[in-house]
Design an enzyme around this catalytic site. Structure first.
Site, PDB file in Angstrom:
ATOM      1  N   LYS A  85      60.575  51.904  66.702  1.00  0.00           N
ATOM      2  CA  LYS A  85      60.200  50.492  66.522  1.00  0.00           C
ATOM      3  C   LYS A  85      61.414  49.572  66.712  1.00  0.00           C
ATOM      4  O   LYS A  85      61.328  48.553  67.405  1.00  0.00           O
ATOM      5  CB  LYS A  85      59.565  50.292  65.136  1.00  0.00           C
ATOM      6  CG  LYS A  85      58.240  51.041  64.964  1.00  0.00           C
ATOM      7  CD  LYS A  85      57.580  50.750  63.644  1.00  0.00           C
ATOM      8  CE  LYS A  85      58.281  51.409  62.481  1.00  0.00           C
ATOM      9  NZ  LYS A  85      58.213  52.883  62.533  1.00  0.00           N
ATOM     10  N   THR A  86      62.538  49.923  66.110  1.00  0.00           N
ATOM     11  CA  THR A  86      63.757  49.123  66.293  1.00  0.00           C
ATOM     12  C   THR A  86      64.223  49.178  67.743  1.00  0.00           C
ATOM     13  O   THR A  86      64.631  48.159  68.319  1.00  0.00           O
ATOM     14  CB  THR A  86      64.878  49.630  65.364  1.00  0.00           C
ATOM     15  OG1 THR A  86      64.429  49.606  64.010  1.00  0.00           O
ATOM     16  CG2 THR A  86      66.122  48.755  65.490  1.00  0.00           C
ATOM     17  N   ASP A 130      62.708  44.454  59.810  1.00  0.00           N
ATOM     18  CA  ASP A 130      62.217  45.782  59.467  1.00  0.00           C
ATOM     19  C   ASP A 130      61.614  45.760  58.063  1.00  0.00           C
ATOM     20  O   ASP A 130      61.956  44.911  57.245  1.00  0.00           O
ATOM     21  CB  ASP A 130      63.370  46.792  59.532  1.00  0.00           C
ATOM     22  CG  ASP A 130      62.873  48.214  59.672  1.00  0.00           C
ATOM     23  OD1 ASP A 130      61.653  48.411  59.854  1.00  0.00           O
ATOM     24  OD2 ASP A 130      63.699  49.140  59.615  1.00  0.00           O
ATOM     25  N   THR A 179      56.027  50.613  58.092  1.00  0.00           N
ATOM     26  CA  THR A 179      55.395  51.924  57.993  1.00  0.00           C
ATOM     27  C   THR A 179      54.118  51.837  57.158  1.00  0.00           C
ATOM     28  O   THR A 179      53.389  52.816  57.048  1.00  0.00           O
ATOM     29  CB  THR A 179      56.357  52.938  57.328  1.00  0.00           C
ATOM     30  OG1 THR A 179      56.759  52.426  56.047  1.00  0.00           O
ATOM     31  CG2 THR A 179      57.584  53.150  58.185  1.00  0.00           C
ATOM     32  N   ARG A 238      63.982  60.537  66.479  1.00  0.00           N
ATOM     33  CA  ARG A 238      65.210  60.429  65.675  1.00  0.00           C
ATOM     34  C   ARG A 238      65.621  61.787  65.125  1.00  0.00           C
ATOM     35  O   ARG A 238      66.798  62.149  65.113  1.00  0.00           O
ATOM     36  CB  ARG A 238      64.999  59.435  64.524  1.00  0.00           C
ATOM     37  CG  ARG A 238      66.238  59.245  63.654  1.00  0.00           C
ATOM     38  CD  ARG A 238      65.953  58.276  62.524  1.00  0.00           C
ATOM     39  NE  ARG A 238      65.816  56.914  63.026  1.00  0.00           N
ATOM     40  CZ  ARG A 238      65.106  55.964  62.423  1.00  0.00           C
ATOM     41  NH1 ARG A 238      64.433  56.253  61.323  1.00  0.00           N
ATOM     42  NH2 ARG A 238      65.052  54.738  62.922  1.00  0.00           N
TER      43      ARG A 238
END
Length: 351
Positions: A85-86, A130, A179, A238
């Protein structure tokens, strides 16, 4: 493209008994501070691997915004942590040729925090927030006119002398990530013109991501090795990148230089207690505890928490989701139940 980030630590980082988990999808201290982590991110939509439907939607929106010379519509990205997302926010800023200012909702505790961010935005800039579901009520209400009318309403004075002052803002784009989309208030959620969900990645996409990372890190990675990392990373890029760096450390110590094959991946991840299903030691402890209590359940969350010596909220939000996803665990009104699939995995581990 310039990237401006807040100084607050990422509050989504989870720990088990004070130790960071290798398979935690949240960023750890090493990744936040490492320049190498930034260099692993794709910089354009064409470089982004996976999420094909989402990429197509964003590609059309970006091209339309550029053609009309307008700011991109506000974007809400949601899904499990670690899926990009980032990275997507940074890619969009790069595609649009504008600055991206990065912060997180817990860092915007006071009204002046959000006011300062909004006042410093330039025309068509991107503001990435975020954990938007953790935004305070005051900050959220300040965002309403800013998102709809590019206007900041500030109250000046007190009691009978109080008055509202409207400050015009340049057109900008808010990209919010969460989330927990259900935790976002309906008025805030309705102000986003584009809402997209990040899905877990397929083995094929994760293998491509691992191979791309290996090239950036100057590693020679066999197909079998990249596939094995893809199998054990819980569908999360990640975690795949983190596992690859741990395997690289092991290869360096074993004097294998930059060559990584299946056997080296297997030996390295065995050292880190990551099995072939992507479970770590704590995951297996929970499954074994379920097997020992009432022969697989049902077992209440509080009972599991007490038996494992771990906070119930941590079990529910950090440990259980992946076990539910792969079908090793079931949640029922009576408690947690170990499935036949989970039982077979634990039996094989014990044998």
């Amino acid at each position: 493209m310039a990237i401006l980030s807040s100084n607050s630590e990422n509050s989504t980082s989870q720990a088990i008994k004070g130790k960071e988990r290798l398979l935690d999808p949240a960023p750890i201290h090493e990744e936040i501070k490492s320049f190498r982590e930034d260099s692993l991110r794709p910089r354009a939509l064409a470089e982004f691997i996976g999420q094909s439907d989402l990429i197509e939607v964003m590609r059309i929106s970006v091209q339309a915004a550029i053609a009309r010379e307008e700011s991109l519509d506000h974007v809400l990205l949601y899904g499990p942590p670690g899926l990009g997302k980032t990275t997507m926010a940074l890619v969009l800023a790069n595609e649009l040729g504008v600055e991206c200012r990065i912060t997180s909702a817990p860092a915007l505790e006071r009204p002046r925090d959000i006011v300062g961010l909004l006042m410093n935005l330039k025309s068509n800039d991107l503001l990435f927030i975020d954990e938007i579901h953790r935004l305070s009520k005051v900050a959220e209400e300040l965002l309403y006119p800013a998102l709809e009318d590019f206007r900041l309403d500030l109250t000046v004075g007190k009691s009978s002398t109080a008055r509202t002052r409207a400050i015009k803002l340049p057109p900008f784009t808010l990209i919010a990530a969460t989330t927990r989309p259900a935790a976002i208030s309906s008025p805030l959620r309705d102000r986003f013109g584009i809402t997209q969900r990040f899905e877990f990645y397929s083995f094929e996409d994760l293998q491509k991501i691992t191979e791309r990372t290996a090239k950036i890190l100057n590693l020679i990675l066999t197909k079998e090795a990249s596939l094995e990392i893809a199998r054990r990373c819980r569908g999360t890029p990640r975690i795949a990148n983190r596992l690859l760096r741990r395997v690289r450390d092991y290869a360096t110590v074993q004097s294998q230089e930059n060559f990584i094959d299946y056997d080296l991946v297997n030996d390295s991840l065995k050292l880190h207690k990551v099995d072939q299903c992507g479970l770590d030691q704590f995951d297996r402890r929970l499954l074994k505890m379920l097997l020992e209590i009432n022969n697989g359940g049902p077992v209440g969350l509080d009972t599991l928490s007490a038996a494992l010596g771990e906070d119930a909220a941590t079990l529910e939000s950090v440990v259980e989701p992946f076990l539910l996803q792969i079908g090793f665990l079931k949640r029922t009104p009576r408690g947690r139940i170990l499935t036949d699939k989970g039982r077979n995995h634990i039996d094989c581990e014990i044998k």
